[in-house]
Design a protein around this motif. Structure first.
Motif, PDB file in Angstrom:
ATOM      1  N   LEU A 127       5.251  10.844  20.360  1.00 34.05           N
ATOM      2  CA  LEU A 127       4.487  10.954  21.594  1.00 34.05           C
ATOM      3  C   LEU A 127       3.613  12.209  21.606  1.00 34.05           C
ATOM      4  CD1 LEU A 127       4.236   9.048  23.935  1.00 34.05           C
ATOM      5  CD2 LEU A 127       5.939  10.385  25.194  1.00 34.05           C
ATOM      6  N   SER A 128       4.128  13.314  21.072  1.00 33.20           N
ATOM      7  CA  SER A 128       3.333  14.546  21.005  1.00 33.20           C
ATOM      8  C   SER A 128       2.168  14.384  20.040  1.00 33.20           C
ATOM      9  CB  SER A 128       4.211  15.718  20.571  1.00 33.20           C
ATOM     10  OG  SER A 128       5.261  15.940  21.478  1.00 33.20           O
ATOM     11  N   GLN A 129       2.429  13.759  18.888  1.00 36.96           N
ATOM     12  CA  GLN A 129       1.353  13.520  17.941  1.00 36.96           C
ATOM     13  C   GLN A 129       0.286  12.608  18.549  1.00 36.96           C
ATOM     14  OE1 GLN A 129       1.013  14.470  14.349  1.00 36.96           O
ATOM     15  NE2 GLN A 129       2.286  16.110  15.190  1.00 36.96           N
ATOM     16  N   TYR A 130       0.731  11.533  19.190  1.00 38.99           N
ATOM     17  CA  TYR A 130      -0.207  10.593  19.810  1.00 38.99           C
ATOM     18  C   TYR A 130      -1.042  11.264  20.885  1.00 38.99           C
ATOM     19  CZ  TYR A 130      -1.518   7.447  23.622  1.00 38.99           C
ATOM     20  OH  TYR A 130      -2.187   6.845  24.657  1.00 38.99           O
ATOM     21  N   LYS A 131      -0.382  11.945  21.830  1.00 43.89           N
ATOM     22  CA  LYS A 131      -1.101  12.513  22.967  1.00 43.89           C
ATOM     23  C   LYS A 131      -2.082  13.598  22.522  1.00 43.89           C
ATOM     24  CE  LYS A 131      -2.342  13.561  27.077  1.00 43.89           C
ATOM     25  NZ  LYS A 131      -3.343  12.693  27.738  1.00 43.89           N
ATOM     26  N   ASN A 132      -1.648  14.494  21.665  1.00 38.13           N
ATOM     27  CA  ASN A 132      -2.513  15.598  21.257  1.00 38.13           C
ATOM     28  C   ASN A 132      -3.641  15.134  20.331  1.00 38.13           C
ATOM     29  OD1 ASN A 132      -1.110  17.559  22.771  1.00 38.13           O
ATOM     30  ND2 ASN A 132       0.463  17.687  21.190  1.00 38.13           N
ATOM     31  N   LEU A 133      -3.349  14.159  19.469  1.00 36.30           N
ATOM     32  CA  LEU A 133      -4.416  13.598  18.641  1.00 36.30           C
ATOM     33  C   LEU A 133      -5.418  12.818  19.489  1.00 36.30           C
ATOM     34  CD1 LEU A 133      -2.469  12.409  15.468  1.00 36.30           C
ATOM     35  CD2 LEU A 133      -4.321  14.089  15.532  1.00 36.30           C
ATOM     36  N   PHE A 287      -9.174   5.690  13.964  1.00 36.71           N
ATOM     37  CA  PHE A 287      -8.936   7.132  13.862  1.00 36.71           C
ATOM     38  C   PHE A 287      -7.456   7.407  13.618  1.00 36.71           C
ATOM     39  CE2 PHE A 287      -7.289  10.757  16.350  1.00 36.71           C
ATOM     40  CZ  PHE A 287      -7.876  11.822  15.687  1.00 36.71           C
ATOM     41  N   PHE A 288      -6.572   6.798  14.388  1.00 39.90           N
ATOM     42  CA  PHE A 288      -5.138   7.008  14.200  1.00 39.90           C
ATOM     43  C   PHE A 288      -4.674   6.474  12.847  1.00 39.90           C
ATOM     44  CE2 PHE A 288      -4.952   7.469  18.910  1.00 39.90           C
ATOM     45  CZ  PHE A 288      -4.245   8.656  18.961  1.00 39.90           C
ATOM     46  N   TYR A 289      -5.266   5.380  12.411  1.00 37.40           N
ATOM     47  CA  TYR A 289      -4.917   4.844  11.096  1.00 37.40           C
ATOM     48  C   TYR A 289      -5.283   5.831   9.994  1.00 37.40           C
ATOM     49  CZ  TYR A 289      -5.318   2.004   6.879  1.00 37.40           C
ATOM     50  OH  TYR A 289      -5.213   1.532   5.595  1.00 37.40           O
ATOM     51  N   ARG A 290      -6.478   6.416  10.099  1.00 41.22           N
ATOM     52  CA  ARG A 290      -6.906   7.382   9.077  1.00 41.22           C
ATOM     53  C   ARG A 290      -6.026   8.626   9.088  1.00 41.22           C
ATOM     54  NH1 ARG A 290     -12.043   6.037  11.225  1.00 41.22           N
ATOM     55  NH2 ARG A 290     -12.101   8.037  12.358  1.00 41.22           N
ATOM     56  N   LYS A 291      -5.612   9.062  10.273  1.00 41.73           N
ATOM     57  CA  LYS A 291      -4.853  10.304  10.389  1.00 41.73           C
ATOM     58  C   LYS A 291      -3.371  10.132  10.081  1.00 41.73           C
ATOM     59  CE  LYS A 291      -8.215  13.030  11.671  1.00 41.73           C
ATOM     60  NZ  LYS A 291      -8.634  14.188  10.837  1.00 41.73           N
ATOM     61  N   GLY A 293      -1.704   6.712   9.434  1.00 44.91           N
ATOM     62  CA  GLY A 293      -1.272   5.496   8.769  1.00 44.91           C
ATOM     63  C   GLY A 293      -1.139   4.301   9.699  1.00 44.91           C
ATOM     64  N   LEU A 294      -0.882   3.136   9.098  1.00 44.19           N
ATOM     65  CA  LEU A 294      -0.873   1.871   9.823  1.00 44.19           C
ATOM     66  C   LEU A 294       0.248   1.801  10.855  1.00 44.19           C
ATOM     67  CD1 LEU A 294      -1.946  -0.990  10.254  1.00 44.19           C
ATOM     68  CD2 LEU A 294      -0.473  -1.750   8.364  1.00 44.19           C
ATOM     69  N   LEU A 295       1.476   2.165  10.471  1.00 50.13           N
ATOM     70  CA  LEU A 295       2.601   2.051  11.395  1.00 50.13           C
ATOM     71  C   LEU A 295       2.368   2.899  12.645  1.00 50.13           C
ATOM     72  CD1 LEU A 295       5.395   0.981  12.056  1.00 50.13           C
ATOM     73  CD2 LEU A 295       6.385   2.900  10.780  1.00 50.13           C
ATOM     74  N   PHE A 296       1.860   4.105  12.461  1.00 49.19           N
ATOM     75  CA  PHE A 296       1.585   4.970  13.603  1.00 49.19           C
ATOM     76  C   PHE A 296       0.516   4.336  14.493  1.00 49.19           C
ATOM     77  CE2 PHE A 296      -0.147   8.439  16.023  1.00 49.19           C
ATOM     78  CZ  PHE A 296       0.912   9.316  16.212  1.00 49.19           C
ATOM     79  N   ALA A 297      -0.546   3.821  13.901  1.00 46.50           N
ATOM     80  CA  ALA A 297      -1.622   3.207  14.680  1.00 46.50           C
ATOM     81  C   ALA A 297      -1.110   2.021  15.484  1.00 46.50           C
ATOM     82  CB  ALA A 297      -2.760   2.782  13.758  1.00 46.50           C
ATOM     83  N   LEU A 298      -0.205   1.240  14.902  1.00 46.47           N
ATOM     84  CA  LEU A 298       0.362   0.099  15.633  1.00 46.47           C
ATOM     85  C   LEU A 298       1.224   0.571  16.808  1.00 46.47           C
ATOM     86  CD1 LEU A 298       1.331  -2.247  12.655  1.00 46.47           C
ATOM     87  CD2 LEU A 298      -0.586  -2.511  14.267  1.00 46.47           C
ATOM     88  N   GLN A 299       1.946   1.672  16.632  1.00 49.47           N
ATOM     89  CA  GLN A 299       2.725   2.239  17.724  1.00 49.47           C
ATOM     90  C   GLN A 299       1.838   2.756  18.854  1.00 49.47           C
ATOM     91  OE1 GLN A 299       5.215   4.823  14.867  1.00 49.47           O
ATOM     92  NE2 GLN A 299       6.577   4.537  16.606  1.00 49.47           N
ATOM     93  N   VAL A 300       0.651   3.210  18.505  1.00 50.69           N
ATOM     94  CA  VAL A 300      -0.266   3.765  19.504  1.00 50.69           C
ATOM     95  C   VAL A 300      -0.730   2.701  20.496  1.00 50.69           C
ATOM     96  CG1 VAL A 300      -2.658   4.574  19.781  1.00 50.69           C
ATOM     97  CG2 VAL A 300      -1.123   5.728  18.173  1.00 50.69           C
ATOM     98  N   ILE A 301      -0.959   1.482  20.011  1.00 52.20           N
ATOM     99  CA  ILE A 301      -1.608   0.461  20.841  1.00 52.20           C
ATOM    100  C   ILE A 301      -0.878   0.207  22.155  1.00 52.20           C
ATOM    101  CG2 ILE A 301      -2.251  -1.986  20.941  1.00 52.20           C
ATOM    102  CD1 ILE A 301      -2.945  -1.750  17.938  1.00 52.20           C
TER     103      ILE A 301
END
Length: 339
Positions: A127-133, A287-291, A293-301
């Motif tokens: 959550l910290s990575q997502y929000k701050n990114l 952007f999240f995928y580049r920073k 990876g795929l799993l993180f980007a899917l969690q972001v959605i």
């Protein structure tokens, strides 16, 4: 060339380890600050003693009055031409102050500037990575002509700051006092630049409850009040047109799914709305995928879509309260959620 002096002002309330890192980063700056002022906002963890140990100028308040008041006290005591406000949970890059000074030297007409969080947040949980990114991305893709200020990484000519009256001290919590200051600066004809290369690292660790509470009660609700009061909703930062359309799509998606038990054909509408949300926000997901990876980007959605829902709900609620207030009272609506 005349000397341009910079005063750093940091409000702190129980800053903990992050505050130590903040102060330590100042000692690594290639361009030392001309003075560092820490305003201890009624802290109970000895943050003021930590500040003194680092050799800063410290002002102690007996009771917490909020960062707006603390920043005003620091700015009034400052001797620098430029007051650079940072939060107690950020660290500077070695070149941050160099870049701040460079901007004001190269652009004598510039009155204030804001920077950005970097793309390497200090806390490692999702959550910290997502929000701050997300915050980093928003600033990096926004217009360089800003209409808001930002207290976590914002510099302003001291004379201008004092002329407009500083931060509004009726905001007693970390709220939208910086956004409100930006609106006043813009209305008075002063210029604010978003300088994307001026960056700080955010160390804050976000958890679900703390994030939602902050975003609804300390951001969305009071910001709604400010927008309606000032009649100003510039398509800037979080108020971009794509975000506004995404809010509509997110609510329509929830409505379609909820009603699909009675009308199964609405599932096709829901699928279309989901695809629409993905397309409208494809760039941020890339952007999240580049920073990360795929799993993180899917969690972001899902979190990103949830953000549209609670942000939109808060705006609708704030608007309703504003309308009711206007109907039943001649007094302007009060600020919501940041006391």
């Amino acid at each position: 060339m005349s000397l341009l002096t910079i005063s750093i002002v940091i409000p702190v309330y129980n800053g903990g380890a992050s505050f130590r890192e903040c102060l330590a980063s100042l000692t690594l700056s290639r361009r030392p600050a001309d003075e560092v002022i820490v305003v201890s906002d009624g802290d109970t963890d000895g943050s003021w003693q930590v500040a003194e140990a680092f050799g800063t100028k410290v002002f102690r308040l007996q009771r917490p009055g909020g960062p707006a008041q603390a920043r005003n006290i620091g700015a009034q005591a400052a001797q620098g031409d430029i007051v650079f406000f940072i939060d107690a949970d950020v660290t500077l890059h070695p070149n941050t102050l160099d870049l701040v000074e460079q901007q004001f030297r190269q652009h004598p007409q510039l009155d204030a500037l804001i920077g950005s969080y970097d793309d390497a947040p200090g806390a490692n949980n999702f959550l910290s990575q997502y929000k701050n990114l997300f915050h980093h991305y928003t600033h990096q893709v926004s217009s360089e002509i800003a209409s808001t200020f930002w207290g976590a990484c914002g510099a302003i000519r001291r004379s201008v700051f004092l002329q407009v009256g500083g931060f509004d001290e009726t905001y007693r919590k970390p709220c939208i006092e910086d956004i409100e200051l930006g609106y006043r600066l813009t209305r008075a004809g002063y210029s604010i630049a978003l300088c994307k290369e001026i960056q700080v690292k955010h160390l804050k660790q976000w958890e679900p409850l703390s994030l939602i509470k902050a975003e609804i009660f300390y951001r969305a609700l009071p910001w709604t009040t400010l927008i309606l009061r000032e009649r100003c909703a510039n398509a800037d930062l979080n108020l971009s047109h794509s975000n506004r359309f995404s809010v509509v799509f997110a609510f329509a998606l929830i409505g379609s799914v909820a009603a699909s038990g009675l009308y199964p054909w609405l599932l096709a509408i829901a699928l279309g709305l989901s695809l629409g949300l993905l397309v409208m926000n494809a760039e941020i997901y890339r952007f999240f995928y580049r920073k990360r990876g795929l799993l993180f980007a899917l969690q972001v959605i899902p979190w990103h879509w949830f953000y549209f829902l609670y942000g939109g709900a808060a705006f609708a609620y704030g608007t309703l309260i504003h309308i009711i207030s206007r109907v039943y009272s001649s007094k302007p609506v009060g600020r919501l959620g940041c006391f």
